[in-house]
Design a protein around this motif. Structure first.
Motif, PDB file in Angstrom:
ATOM      1  N   ASN A   1       0.863  -1.191   0.000  1.00  0.00           N
ATOM      2  CA  ASN A   1       0.000   0.000   0.000  1.00  0.00           C
ATOM      3  C   ASN A   1       0.898   1.239   0.000  1.00  0.00           C
ATOM      4  O   ASN A   1       0.941   2.007   0.961  1.00  0.00           O
ATOM      5  CB  ASN A   1      -0.915  -0.029   1.222  1.00  0.00           C
ATOM      6  CG  ASN A   1      -1.930   1.099   1.209  1.00  0.00           C
ATOM      7  OD1 ASN A   1      -2.311   1.580   0.152  1.00  0.00           O
ATOM      8  ND2 ASN A   1      -2.357   1.522   2.390  1.00  0.00           N
ATOM      9  N   ASP A   2       1.633   1.403  -1.098  1.00  0.00           N
ATOM     10  CA  ASP A   2       2.621   2.480  -1.180  1.00  0.00           C
ATOM     11  C   ASP A   2       2.633   3.053  -2.591  1.00  0.00           C
ATOM     12  O   ASP A   2       1.973   2.541  -3.506  1.00  0.00           O
ATOM     13  CB  ASP A   2       4.013   1.970  -0.783  1.00  0.00           C
ATOM     14  CG  ASP A   2       4.413   0.682  -1.506  1.00  0.00           C
ATOM     15  OD1 ASP A   2       4.230   0.616  -2.727  1.00  0.00           O
ATOM     16  OD2 ASP A   2       4.898  -0.258  -0.845  1.00  0.00           O
ATOM     17  N   ILE A   3       3.407   4.093  -2.772  1.00  0.00           N
ATOM     18  CA  ILE A   3       3.416   4.793  -4.057  1.00  0.00           C
ATOM     19  C   ILE A   3       3.957   3.913  -5.176  1.00  0.00           C
ATOM     20  O   ILE A   3       3.531   4.017  -6.333  1.00  0.00           O
ATOM     21  CB  ILE A   3       4.227   6.115  -3.953  1.00  0.00           C
ATOM     22  CG1 ILE A   3       4.009   6.974  -5.210  1.00  0.00           C
ATOM     23  CG2 ILE A   3       5.691   5.835  -3.706  1.00  0.00           C
ATOM     24  CD1 ILE A   3       2.590   7.425  -5.419  1.00  0.00           C
ATOM     25  N   ILE A   4       4.888   3.001  -4.844  1.00  0.00           N
ATOM     26  CA  ILE A   4       5.437   2.122  -5.887  1.00  0.00           C
ATOM     27  C   ILE A   4       4.376   1.126  -6.346  1.00  0.00           C
ATOM     28  O   ILE A   4       4.207   0.878  -7.540  1.00  0.00           O
ATOM     29  CB  ILE A   4       6.697   1.397  -5.373  1.00  0.00           C
ATOM     30  CG1 ILE A   4       7.795   2.428  -5.084  1.00  0.00           C
ATOM     31  CG2 ILE A   4       7.183   0.380  -6.401  1.00  0.00           C
ATOM     32  CD1 ILE A   4       9.062   1.834  -4.490  1.00  0.00           C
ATOM     33  N   GLY A   5       3.647   0.539  -5.385  1.00  0.00           N
ATOM     34  CA  GLY A   5       2.575  -0.381  -5.749  1.00  0.00           C
ATOM     35  C   GLY A   5       1.526   0.294  -6.609  1.00  0.00           C
ATOM     36  O   GLY A   5       1.055  -0.272  -7.609  1.00  0.00           O
ATOM     37  N   LYS A   6       1.148   1.519  -6.237  1.00  0.00           N
ATOM     38  CA  LYS A   6       0.151   2.258  -7.027  1.00  0.00           C
ATOM     39  C   LYS A   6       0.673   2.552  -8.426  1.00  0.00           C
ATOM     40  O   LYS A   6      -0.057   2.483  -9.412  1.00  0.00           O
ATOM     41  CB  LYS A   6      -0.206   3.562  -6.307  1.00  0.00           C
ATOM     42  CG  LYS A   6      -0.977   3.342  -5.013  1.00  0.00           C
ATOM     43  CD  LYS A   6      -1.182   4.643  -4.250  1.00  0.00           C
ATOM     44  CE  LYS A   6      -1.879   4.384  -2.914  1.00  0.00           C
ATOM     45  NZ  LYS A   6      -1.999   5.623  -2.107  1.00  0.00           N
ATOM     46  N   ARG A   7       1.954   2.873  -8.497  1.00  0.00           N
ATOM     47  CA  ARG A   7       2.559   3.165  -9.800  1.00  0.00           C
ATOM     48  C   ARG A   7       2.555   1.924 -10.700  1.00  0.00           C
ATOM     49  O   ARG A   7       2.270   2.020 -11.906  1.00  0.00           O
ATOM     50  CB  ARG A   7       3.989   3.667  -9.585  1.00  0.00           C
ATOM     51  CG  ARG A   7       4.732   4.032 -10.848  1.00  0.00           C
ATOM     52  CD  ARG A   7       6.013   4.761 -10.498  1.00  0.00           C
ATOM     53  NE  ARG A   7       6.872   4.925 -11.658  1.00  0.00           N
ATOM     54  CZ  ARG A   7       8.004   5.596 -11.661  1.00  0.00           C
ATOM     55  NH1 ARG A   7       8.431   6.176 -10.539  1.00  0.00           N
ATOM     56  NH2 ARG A   7       8.741   5.702 -12.749  1.00  0.00           N
ATOM     57  N   ILE A   8       2.847   0.772 -10.114  1.00  0.00           N
ATOM     58  CA  ILE A   8       2.827  -0.478 -10.882  1.00  0.00           C
ATOM     59  C   ILE A   8       1.433  -0.754 -11.433  1.00  0.00           C
ATOM     60  O   ILE A   8       1.252  -1.049 -12.619  1.00  0.00           O
ATOM     61  CB  ILE A   8       3.307  -1.653 -10.008  1.00  0.00           C
ATOM     62  CG1 ILE A   8       4.807  -1.520  -9.732  1.00  0.00           C
ATOM     63  CG2 ILE A   8       3.004  -2.997 -10.676  1.00  0.00           C
ATOM     64  CD1 ILE A   8       5.336  -2.510  -8.708  1.00  0.00           C
ATOM     65  N   ILE A   9       0.424  -0.650 -10.564  1.00  0.00           N
ATOM     66  CA  ILE A   9      -0.953  -0.927 -10.991  1.00  0.00           C
ATOM     67  C   ILE A   9      -1.387   0.056 -12.074  1.00  0.00           C
ATOM     68  O   ILE A   9      -1.975  -0.333 -13.089  1.00  0.00           O
ATOM     69  CB  ILE A   9      -1.906  -0.878  -9.785  1.00  0.00           C
ATOM     70  CG1 ILE A   9      -1.617  -2.051  -8.840  1.00  0.00           C
ATOM     71  CG2 ILE A   9      -3.366  -0.931 -10.245  1.00  0.00           C
ATOM     72  CD1 ILE A   9      -2.376  -2.002  -7.539  1.00  0.00           C
ATOM     73  N   ASN A  10      -1.100   1.329 -11.875  1.00  0.00           N
ATOM     74  CA  ASN A  10      -1.492   2.331 -12.871  1.00  0.00           C
ATOM     75  C   ASN A  10      -0.828   2.070 -14.219  1.00  0.00           C
ATOM     76  O   ASN A  10      -1.461   2.213 -15.272  1.00  0.00           O
ATOM     77  CB  ASN A  10      -1.146   3.734 -12.372  1.00  0.00           C
ATOM     78  CG  ASN A  10      -2.049   4.202 -11.258  1.00  0.00           C
ATOM     79  OD1 ASN A  10      -3.168   3.699 -11.113  1.00  0.00           O
ATOM     80  ND2 ASN A  10      -1.584   5.135 -10.445  1.00  0.00           N
ATOM     81  N   LYS A  11       0.444   1.700 -14.175  1.00  0.00           N
ATOM     82  CA  LYS A  11       1.168   1.434 -15.420  1.00  0.00           C
ATOM     83  C   LYS A  11       0.568   0.249 -16.162  1.00  0.00           C
ATOM     84  O   LYS A  11       0.364   0.294 -17.389  1.00  0.00           O
ATOM     85  CB  LYS A  11       2.642   1.159 -15.103  1.00  0.00           C
ATOM     86  CG  LYS A  11       3.550   1.126 -16.314  1.00  0.00           C
ATOM     87  CD  LYS A  11       3.716   2.510 -16.903  1.00  0.00           C
ATOM     88  CE  LYS A  11       4.704   2.535 -18.038  1.00  0.00           C
ATOM     89  NZ  LYS A  11       4.869   3.881 -18.613  1.00  0.00           N
ATOM     90  N   LEU A  12       0.244  -0.808 -15.427  1.00  0.00           N
ATOM     91  CA  LEU A  12      -0.348  -1.988 -16.056  1.00  0.00           C
ATOM     92  C   LEU A  12      -1.728  -1.676 -16.618  1.00  0.00           C
ATOM     93  O   LEU A  12      -2.081  -2.134 -17.713  1.00  0.00           O
ATOM     94  CB  LEU A  12      -0.415  -3.132 -15.047  1.00  0.00           C
ATOM     95  CG  LEU A  12       0.928  -3.730 -14.633  1.00  0.00           C
ATOM     96  CD1 LEU A  12       0.748  -4.679 -13.459  1.00  0.00           C
ATOM     97  CD2 LEU A  12       1.583  -4.461 -15.799  1.00  0.00           C
TER      98      LEU A  12
END
Length: 300
Positions: free
Chosen positions: A54-65
């Protein structure tokens, strides 16, 4: 549609040795995510079962996918553990790395509709690296087999991703005996079966025979600049490398998987599918990191 089960993470890529590097370029990574992203760009539907923090990197991964068109509805958010990080040095060969394992270890089993529309289940070796995760993977594998879904397994096994610090070969063998499609690199094969002091051709044959003996039906063994050696259990064919320019090897193997799966789902045989895998892989090699734009112009 292909279902990918495995790690999502951030690749922290350095130009220098990891022992002295001061600057890292972050790229969205994780082999299952890379392959799914490539396939979606080529018009093949892909779904991922994984877990991020639940962090900015996880959100970035999901958004990119999501931007690439991947079905991210089965990516879980872990409120306790952060997104997995991999530190890697840019290289023209198979990159060395070290890992800070996080949320990808704690994937939960979802509802049965996970398999709706799925033709192929793709598993990463990371899914068998911890006992609890392995049990869940076996459950997913069993459901897939029950539903007559083909199995792809990426034996991207290294000692450092396993909890005990050593590849659990019994777990690897269990998955391999159910595998329809397998794409080990030469380094993967060495890690699993040990190094051999043979000629290149004899080494390749030894490893291919080993994978077939464990139950794998179709094998593409990639060997860097030497290309790929493809076997359906009856015949072995050498596919020379298509690479004209090599900047960074990160993601090249994932590109091979994507091109191969694209052709398999379009009705091509395994050998022809691997030729496309080689073309996509060569394209990925021109860029730093695995976050590369694709289109069918690659082979036009």
């Amino acid at each position: 549609m292909i279902l990918f089960v495995g790690e999502l993470l951030a690749d922290m890529i350095a130009e220098e040795s990891l022992e002295t590097a001061k600057c890292f370029e972050m790229k969205v990574g994780g082999s299952p995510g890379n392959i799914a992203s490539y396939l979606s760009q080529l018009g093949v539907k892909a779904r991922i079962l994984s877990r991020v923090g639940n962090d900015i990197i996880g959100k970035r991964i999901i958004n990119k996918l999501r931007q690439k068109g991947v079905d991210t509805s089965y990516i879980q958010i872990d409120k306790e553990y952060g997104t997995t990080l991999v530190f890697v040095q840019k290289t023209k060969d198979t990159p060395d790395f070290f890992v800070l394992r996080g949320a990808d270890r704690f994937i939960n089993l979802p509802n049965n509709d996970l398999f709706n529309g799925i033709k192929i289940l793709h598993l990463s070796c990371w899914t068998i690296s911890y006992d609890d995760l392995f049990k869940k993977t076996v459950s997913i594998l069993g459901e897939a087999i029950k539903n007559r879904i083909l199995i792809g397994f990426d034996p991207n096994c290294r000692d450092k991703i396993f909890k005990c610090g050593k590849i659990d070969k019994e777990k690897v063998k269990f998955i391999l005996k159910h595998t329809n499609f397998c794409k080990p690199s030469l380094d993967d094969a060495m890690a699993i079966f040990g190094e051999k002091d043979y000629s290149l051709e004899d080494t390749i044959k030894y490893y291919i025979d080993k994978f077939h003996a464990l139950g794998v039906k179709n094998i593409a063994l990639t060997a860097g600049k030497y290309g790929a050696y493809v076997s359906d259990g009856k015949n072995t064919l050498h596919i020379p490398s298509n690479a004209k320019k090599v900047v960074d090897a990160t993601g090249a193997g994932d590109g091979f998987w994507a091109g191969m799966y694209y052709e398999i789902l379009n009705g091509k045989n395994f050998v022809e599918s691997c030729k496309m895998g080689s073309k996509v892989s060569a394209h990925i090699l021109k860029f730093i990191g695995a976050d590369v734009e694709l289109s069918n112009k690659i082979w036009e």
